[in-house]
Design a protein around this motif. Structure first.
Motif, short mmCIF file in Angstrom:
data_model
loop_
_atom_site.label_atom_id
_atom_site.label_comp_id
_atom_site.label_asym_id
_atom_site.label_seq_id
_atom_site.Cartn_x
_atom_site.Cartn_y
_atom_site.Cartn_z
N LEU A 181 27.80 73.02 20.62
CA LEU A 181 26.88 73.63 19.67
C LEU A 181 25.69 72.68 19.49
O LEU A 181 25.88 71.51 19.22
N VAL A 215 31.55 73.21 11.46
CA VAL A 215 32.10 72.62 12.68
C VAL A 215 33.48 72.02 12.42
O VAL A 215 34.46 72.28 13.12
N GLY A 220 36.04 71.42 15.31
CA GLY A 220 35.07 70.74 16.15
C GLY A 220 34.74 69.36 15.64
O GLY A 220 35.29 68.89 14.64
N ALA A 256 34.11 77.76 18.29
CA ALA A 256 32.67 77.51 18.20
C ALA A 256 31.93 78.72 17.64
O ALA A 256 31.00 78.59 16.83
N LEU A 288 25.11 78.02 21.67
CA LEU A 288 26.47 77.70 22.11
C LEU A 288 26.55 77.80 23.63
O LEU A 288 26.00 78.73 24.23
#
Length: 367
Positions: A181, A215, A220, A256, A288
């Motif tokens: 990202l 995130v 992430g 994501a 993305l």
């Protein structure tokens, strides 16, 4: 010198404890075996972290289980460890060191109903002796936890773990598959020229909270804040077979996509707050992509950065730059679209600066 088992362990082995929770459970187990009437114990460590002020581990003698509680820097002073012990029975507690940030060790005993505390004078003396012998291993544990908290705050959890494991050589790293990202604010330069510096920092913090918070919520890791930009990855977890590998790719891409959707919703809410305050909204772009990256140490001989490079990183950056020309806040590459069942809106193929092949581009509905 012939020491009781708990004290001998504190001198010879406790400093190598793999974690604070393991230290607390093992010490509690040894004290029980040595005849101390314990119902539970707590260990509190202060940590240098922007959000967390203290970490508190709670051990229950009956099950041997340890759970963790957090005391946050912005919250009122918490006595979570003492409160938990008090709910079990009479307590004994001592700070291991002279500083207010020194570790705190506490124990709950069995209320014998005899009108005194849980521990007889001789038992309290034994606990004080345990606290003295625990000072050295707890200092080592506290230093290790402080280092881990600092590294995680500045590098992210996965990267910090790699650095702590000793992966420090320049040019070393590993190739991993990940969804990437890349996001930044639109017209940031113009906004910064008409905004007082402290207000600009608050604006950036609010923006980063929305993106980084989303995130982290979906597994992430933020690798980089660059000015008003963010680079984050959603690594594919370890798999054992071809079917598992495909599932891992899909899970990374789905995570994501959920994170970027949450970021967009968060920015809508932030813009509503800003407009109510008479401030301009914050348009942004996010892209993305999915592919292989080299994740490791890059930099000068004496100043390293644990980051990601590779064609996939270049592509997601170029794709984000297409958000403004296309009038979209979110753009998604064909590589991500091929690994998701999420309904996406195709925008055709587009040439990206410095990328040889045109990229199939998609967006979220109503983006």
């Amino acid at each position: 010198m012939d020491l009781p088992s708990p004290l001998a362990w504190l001198v010879d082995e406790a400093g190598a404890s793999p974690s604070p929770e393991w230290f607390l459970a093992e010490l509690g187990r040894r004290l029980l075996a040595d005849g101390l009437p314990l119902l539970g114990g707590t260990l509190t460590l202060s940590v240098p972290h922007p959000i967390i002020a203290r970490r508190i581990w709670l051990w229950r003698a009956e099950t041997g289980a340890v759970i963790e509680a957090l005391a946050f820097a912005a919250a009122p002073q918490s006595e979570a460890g003492r409160d938990w012990l008090t709910a079990l029975g009479p307590i004994w507690e001592e700070r291991i060191g002279l500083s207010q940030d020194s570790p705190m060790l506490g124990w709950a005993g069995i209320d014998n109903g005899a009108g005194r505390g849980a521990f007889a004078p001789a038992e309290a003396d034994r606990l004080r002796e345990v606290a003295r012998f625990a000072a050295a291993p707890l200092a080592a544990l506290a230093a290790r936890e402080a280092r881990a908290a600092l590294l995680e705050a500045y590098l992210g959890r996965r990267s910090a773990a790699r650095v702590q494991a000793g992966e420090l050589a320049r040019g070393t790293g590993e190739t991993i598959r990940a969804a990437l990202l890349c996001a930044d604010l639109r017209d940031f330069t113009a906004l910064s020229e008409v905004t007082e510096p402290h207000a600009m920092i608050a604006t950036l913090d609010a923006w980063f909270d929305r993106v980084a918070g989303a995130v982290h919520a979906f597994g992430g890791e933020v690798l980089k804040f660059i000015g008003d930009g963010v680079l984050a990855i959603f690594p594919v977890t370890a798999t054992s077979g071809e079917g598992d590998a495909a599932r891992g790719d899909r899970e990374a891409c789905e995570a994501a996509l959920r994170a970027v959707a949450a970021s967009r919703a968060g920015m809508v809410h932030l813009d509503q707050i800003r407009q109510a305050q008479g401030l301009a909204p914050l348009p942004f772009g996010a892209a993305l992509h999915f592919g292989e990256i080299l994740w490791g140490n890059i930099g000068a001989a004496d100043r390293l950065d644990f980051t990601a490079i590779g064609p996939a990183v270049n592509l997601v950056s170029r794709l984000e730059g297409l958000c403004k020309p296309l009038g979209r806040s979110v753009l998604i590459s064909g590589a991500v679209a091929a690994n998701t069942a999420t309904a996406l809106m195709p925008l055709g193929e587009h040439s990206l600066r410095g990328i040889a092949q045109p990229c199939a581009v998609f967006t979220l509905p109503e983006s």
